[in-house]
Design a protein around this motif. Sequence first.
Motif, PDB file in Angstrom:
ATOM      1  N   ALA A 105      13.407  33.613  26.770  1.00  0.00           N
ATOM      2  CA  ALA A 105      13.922  32.147  27.060  1.00  0.00           C
ATOM      3  C   ALA A 105      15.355  32.188  26.893  1.00  0.00           C
ATOM      4  N   GLN A 106      16.063  31.448  27.732  1.00  0.00           N
ATOM      5  CA  GLN A 106      17.738  31.385  27.430  1.00  0.00           C
ATOM      6  C   GLN A 106      17.889  31.401  26.143  1.00  0.00           C
ATOM      7  N   ALA A 107      18.794  32.248  25.377  1.00  0.00           N
ATOM      8  CA  ALA A 107      19.460  32.244  24.063  1.00  0.00           C
ATOM      9  C   ALA A 107      20.793  32.581  24.205  1.00  0.00           C
ATOM     10  N   LYS A 108      21.413  31.942  22.976  1.00  0.00           N
ATOM     11  CA  LYS A 108      22.829  31.974  22.906  1.00  0.00           C
ATOM     12  C   LYS A 108      23.321  33.337  22.255  1.00  0.00           C
ATOM     13  N   TYR A 109      22.788  33.916  21.466  1.00  0.00           N
ATOM     14  CA  TYR A 109      22.953  35.381  20.740  1.00  0.00           C
ATOM     15  C   TYR A 109      21.894  36.267  20.993  1.00  0.00           C
ATOM     16  N   ALA A 110      22.299  37.382  20.850  1.00  0.00           N
ATOM     17  CA  ALA A 110      21.531  38.571  20.515  1.00  0.00           C
ATOM     18  C   ALA A 110      21.868  39.583  19.607  1.00  0.00           C
ATOM     19  N   LYS A 111      20.934  40.330  19.175  1.00  0.00           N
ATOM     20  CA  LYS A 111      21.385  41.356  18.110  1.00  0.00           C
ATOM     21  C   LYS A 111      20.594  42.771  18.431  1.00  0.00           C
TER      22      LYS A 111
END
Length: 190
Positions: A105-111
């Motif tokens: 789903a749409q997310a603001k951050y990734a690592k």
Amino acid sequence: MAIQEIGLDIDLSMGTFINTVYRDQKLRLTEQGLDVEGNVIYASSGSWESNPILIRDKFASFKGVASKMNSSAGSEYQIYWSTSDDGFQWTAYEQVQEQPAVPKAQAKYAKVKIEITAGQQESTFYIDNFMEKGKYSNPYIESDSGVLSLKTKYSLKMDQKAVTSTGMVFEQKVERAKFKKIDQIRVEKG
């Protein structure tokens, strides 16, 4: 909505390093020392975790993550990724695979997290090279010649028993159990 492949360059010089270091444009395991032949001994495993990457401005949602990396011979690596809406609560890490991942789903951050495991090789190394004189002070061991060895010659302090006109008489008692271990007796003038 069209699906488009977007490449994100990830800066490996910033993040959390555990038994890893970024040097010469590469993520490497830390060096632990050298073996006898001068080959580098690396940590057996290590990991690197990126700082949070802001992705909302780049695309609305994504289907999967693919990686492009070069690996040194003998080492193995695994790449994981996680997302977050607020930058504090993160989803569990998922392994990046060749197959497309389950849509996220749409997310603001990734690592991104990279785990590296070194290939196993046999190495020879010295625990001690016996170069320090007097380090092993033991009446039965000697190491002053650069080699650790058992002493084979012992000088005994003899007890003076008599003085005659032609010389002196010295005496040393030897236990019967040790008598078989005596190879020779040498008397020196002195």
